[in-house]
Write an enzyme that holds these catalytic residues in place. Sequence first.
Site, mmCIF file in Angstrom:
data_model
loop_
_atom_site.group_PDB
_atom_site.id
_atom_site.type_symbol
_atom_site.label_atom_id
_atom_site.label_comp_id
_atom_site.label_asym_id
_atom_site.label_seq_id
_atom_site.Cartn_x
_atom_site.Cartn_y
_atom_site.Cartn_z
ATOM 1 N N CYS A 97 0.694 -0.603 -0.286
ATOM 2 C CA CYS A 97 0.084 -0.372 0.053
ATOM 3 C C CYS A 97 0.837 1.208 -0.067
ATOM 4 O O CYS A 97 2.001 1.073 0.129
ATOM 5 C CB CYS A 97 -1.054 0.393 0.966
ATOM 6 S SG CYS A 97 -1.169 -1.568 1.172
ATOM 7 N N ARG A 139 3.495 0.528 -6.975
ATOM 8 C CA ARG A 139 3.400 -0.302 -5.504
ATOM 9 C C ARG A 139 2.068 -1.131 -6.284
ATOM 10 O O ARG A 139 2.738 -2.780 -5.415
ATOM 11 C CB ARG A 139 3.187 0.528 -4.456
ATOM 12 C CG ARG A 139 4.820 1.397 -3.783
ATOM 13 C CD ARG A 139 3.812 2.470 -3.106
ATOM 14 N NE ARG A 139 4.952 2.755 -2.721
ATOM 15 C CZ ARG A 139 5.665 2.274 -1.342
ATOM 16 N NH1 ARG A 139 5.134 1.627 -0.502
ATOM 17 N NH2 ARG A 139 6.881 2.882 -0.600
ATOM 18 N N TRP A 175 -3.777 -2.532 -1.219
ATOM 19 C CA TRP A 175 -3.430 -3.719 -1.540
ATOM 20 C C TRP A 175 -4.130 -4.240 -0.705
ATOM 21 O O TRP A 175 -3.640 -4.576 -0.275
ATOM 22 C CB TRP A 175 -2.220 -4.209 -2.054
ATOM 23 C CG TRP A 175 -1.813 -5.318 -2.784
ATOM 24 C CD1 TRP A 175 -2.260 -5.783 -4.166
ATOM 25 C CD2 TRP A 175 -1.326 -6.455 -2.071
ATOM 26 N NE1 TRP A 175 -1.420 -6.599 -4.341
ATOM 27 C CE2 TRP A 175 -1.071 -6.944 -2.848
ATOM 28 C CE3 TRP A 175 -0.304 -7.150 -1.036
ATOM 29 C CZ2 TRP A 175 -1.109 -9.054 -3.188
ATOM 30 C CZ3 TRP A 175 -0.449 -7.725 -0.855
ATOM 31 C CH2 TRP A 175 -0.083 -9.243 -2.022
ATOM 32 N N ASN A 233 -0.579 1.225 6.429
ATOM 33 C CA ASN A 233 0.311 -0.797 5.081
ATOM 34 C C ASN A 233 0.541 -0.989 6.212
ATOM 35 O O ASN A 233 1.917 -0.740 7.130
ATOM 36 C CB ASN A 233 1.367 0.735 4.706
ATOM 37 C CG ASN A 233 2.134 -0.977 3.766
ATOM 38 O OD1 ASN A 233 1.570 -1.612 3.234
ATOM 39 N ND2 ASN A 233 3.450 -0.397 3.116
ATOM 40 N N GLY A 234 0.040 -2.717 6.078
ATOM 41 C CA GLY A 234 0.407 -3.455 7.270
ATOM 42 C C GLY A 234 -0.320 -3.980 7.587
ATOM 43 O O GLY A 234 -1.477 -4.373 6.348
ATOM 44 N N GLU A 285 13.783 -17.540 -13.021
ATOM 45 C CA GLU A 285 13.851 -16.380 -13.560
ATOM 46 C C GLU A 285 12.685 -16.103 -14.359
ATOM 47 O O GLU A 285 11.415 -15.150 -14.415
ATOM 48 C CB GLU A 285 14.562 -15.750 -13.376
ATOM 49 C CG GLU A 285 14.552 -14.217 -13.709
ATOM 50 C CD GLU A 285 13.889 -13.025 -12.711
ATOM 51 O OE1 GLU A 285 13.377 -11.930 -13.398
ATOM 52 O OE2 GLU A 285 12.981 -13.783 -11.580
ATOM 53 N N LYS A 320 8.796 -14.583 -14.192
ATOM 54 C CA LYS A 320 8.148 -13.563 -15.015
ATOM 55 C C LYS A 320 7.358 -14.360 -16.195
ATOM 56 O O LYS A 320 6.642 -12.750 -16.115
ATOM 57 C CB LYS A 320 9.517 -12.911 -16.435
ATOM 58 C CG LYS A 320 10.663 -12.481 -15.553
ATOM 59 C CD LYS A 320 10.358 -10.588 -15.205
ATOM 60 C CE LYS A 320 10.958 -10.197 -13.870
ATOM 61 N NZ LYS A 320 10.776 -10.717 -12.860
ATOM 62 N N GLU A 324 4.153 -13.795 -13.919
ATOM 63 C CA GLU A 324 4.010 -12.390 -13.047
ATOM 64 C C GLU A 324 3.040 -11.464 -14.111
ATOM 65 O O GLU A 324 1.881 -11.449 -13.322
ATOM 66 C CB GLU A 324 4.878 -11.846 -12.503
ATOM 67 C CG GLU A 324 5.380 -12.288 -11.248
ATOM 68 C CD GLU A 324 6.660 -11.509 -11.412
ATOM 69 O OE1 GLU A 324 7.184 -10.697 -10.206
ATOM 70 O OE2 GLU A 324 7.591 -11.079 -11.746
ATOM 71 N N HIS A 331 13.362 -36.665 -14.607
ATOM 72 C CA HIS A 331 13.357 -37.667 -13.096
ATOM 73 C C HIS A 331 11.539 -37.365 -12.947
ATOM 74 O O HIS A 331 11.373 -36.737 -11.976
ATOM 75 C CB HIS A 331 14.145 -37.110 -12.281
ATOM 76 C CG HIS A 331 15.404 -37.542 -12.435
ATOM 77 N ND1 HIS A 331 15.430 -39.045 -12.168
ATOM 78 C CD2 HIS A 331 16.503 -36.993 -12.672
ATOM 79 C CE1 HIS A 331 16.705 -39.185 -12.229
ATOM 80 N NE2 HIS A 331 17.137 -37.984 -12.527
ATOM 81 N N LYS A 367 4.486 -3.843 -5.629
ATOM 82 C CA LYS A 367 6.202 -4.086 -6.055
ATOM 83 C C LYS A 367 7.038 -4.489 -4.862
ATOM 84 O O LYS A 367 8.116 -5.143 -5.299
ATOM 85 C CB LYS A 367 6.153 -2.576 -6.780
ATOM 86 C CG LYS A 367 7.700 -2.239 -7.096
ATOM 87 C CD LYS A 367 7.670 -3.485 -8.356
ATOM 88 C CE LYS A 367 9.209 -2.936 -8.169
ATOM 89 N NZ LYS A 367 10.096 -3.748 -9.863
#
Length: 606
Positions: free
Chosen positions: A2, A27, A74, A98-99, A478, A482, A485, A501, A601
């Site tokens: 947030c 963010r 958020w 925020n939190g 990575e 990506k 995401e 395997h 973010k």
Amino acid sequence: MCGIVGVLGHHEAAPILVEALKRLEYRGYDSAGIATIDAGKLDRRRAVGKLVNLSDLLVHEPLTGKSGIGHTRWATHGAPTVTNAHPHQAGRVAVVHNGIIENFRELRTELAELGISFVTETDTETVALLTEHYMSGGANAVEAANKALDRLEGAFALAFLFAGEDDLIVAARKGSPLAIGHGDGEMFVGSDAIALSPLTDRISYLEEGDRAVVTRGTVEIRDINGALANRAIKTVQIGDTRIDKGGHKHFMAKEIAEQPTVIGQALSNYLDNEGKIILPDQGLDFSTVDRLTMVACGTASYACLTAKYWFEQIARLPVDVDVASEFRYREPPIPARTAALFVSQSGETADTLAALRYCEGKADRIVSVVNVPESSIARESDLVLPIHAGVEVGVASTKAFTCQLVVLFILALKAAQDRGVIDAETLAEHLSALRSIPSVLSTALEANAEMQKASLKLAEARDVLFLGRGLMFPLALEGALKLKEISYIHAEAYASGELKHGPIALVDKTVPVVVMAPRDALFDKTVSNMQEVMARKGRVILISDRQGLKEAGEGAFATIELPTVPDAVTPILYAIPAQLLAYHTAVAKGTDVDQPRNLAKSVTVE
């Protein structure tokens, strides 16, 4: 994560608050709102979705007043609805947060027993109701806020606004970042300097446990023990907080294109004109280190996995890599002569910060690799190594990742020097390869059209596999991250040798398989695994250099050619296709590239 903004100004607060919130959009958020004080009256406006919805609401239902607070939310507790959006108000109190308030259920029960009712599903409403309760008992605004803060457990950044108090904001920080901006007869509060940069370049960062009483002319900060604490006022460079797209369609595209430049800047900060490694603190001596513990989250953890190969192969230093969210709960023993290294773009990642605090007093040295030198992780480290990537707005990390790799590679070379396991000629070869990276990346970016073409096929898939060996395995991880995401396509990455395997059972003609295979010592092994995929009609997208494509490109569904570079620096180069394949796939699917759903973010709560 947030975003919080507060204004005690000379001008109408509402447009200033909205503009500042726009600078915090990177963010990630799902609702937004502001509250202002005018002639002592407290009022607010809130909207779900993008900030444009809040702006539209304010056109029809304007808010006046020169004092206010704002928030981009958020969702954690409660769905993203107008009712759950911040600011939350209870009587004379409005709060942005925020939190996570971990004991909010106990507090709700206590308040309910007093006959106080709730209208939201959020933990934040509890803070507003508790503060109003104390004011109803006779406490003034500051006293009530402090009483409420004393009751809270968890992680938070909070800003309080009070009816009848047009020259007061109370701010508090525990676990989530918060800064105070100093103006000329004006004061500001913000989650970071980016939000406040158009308003002031003079910033004080609250430290853990700090509480601040802010007026237009003063700020009184008290530390976790209640003692007065004058936090230093630092001047931030406005250019360092610029967040325009620079002519690109998306911030992510701009940040991918910036990599040659920012890596060049990073190199200039760590290598002198004579080719020697320079660190902010030359006191770091790896000859006294027997083991290195590296901790991070998400993309930063893949930077650590890559660096593990460098530290172990080049510096002969054993390395443990852990995701921060598991590290401290496992309570691993930290032997003597162990250094702990933490990697975070924001420097505020909650899990990584908690892991760092677990290592305090146990590890011989705590080192951080961050993009924000004034961040919490940086301030609590013995040595800070900034990555010099500049502001990164896109939620999916790109230039920060490659800058992390560059700094970690330099650190591995420093470790090799200190431990006496590298000769001058080999060190010079590695440093020469590093210096060539900016121009090599520029060349790789010229293959953008090939990557865009290949991505059109990825956009049609429901599942994608990424394969790599050695240094390419973390890059495969990575690449898969990506793609997940920003395109919302299910993607998995495997070390190529693990294919047989189990994962090979997933392969058929509908599953694209991206193979990262520079012509290195493991090339033949990787190609053998790739042939197993092709034999089962898997559609291979082979990423390699010219020689690699010449030897193994036949039969591949698509090929992407990258420049030939020394083996050690291939991860920095192969980050480009990992990023561009995901970017173009997301564009083809029409997703929100810069602000993908459900993601923030920087994650400042557990």
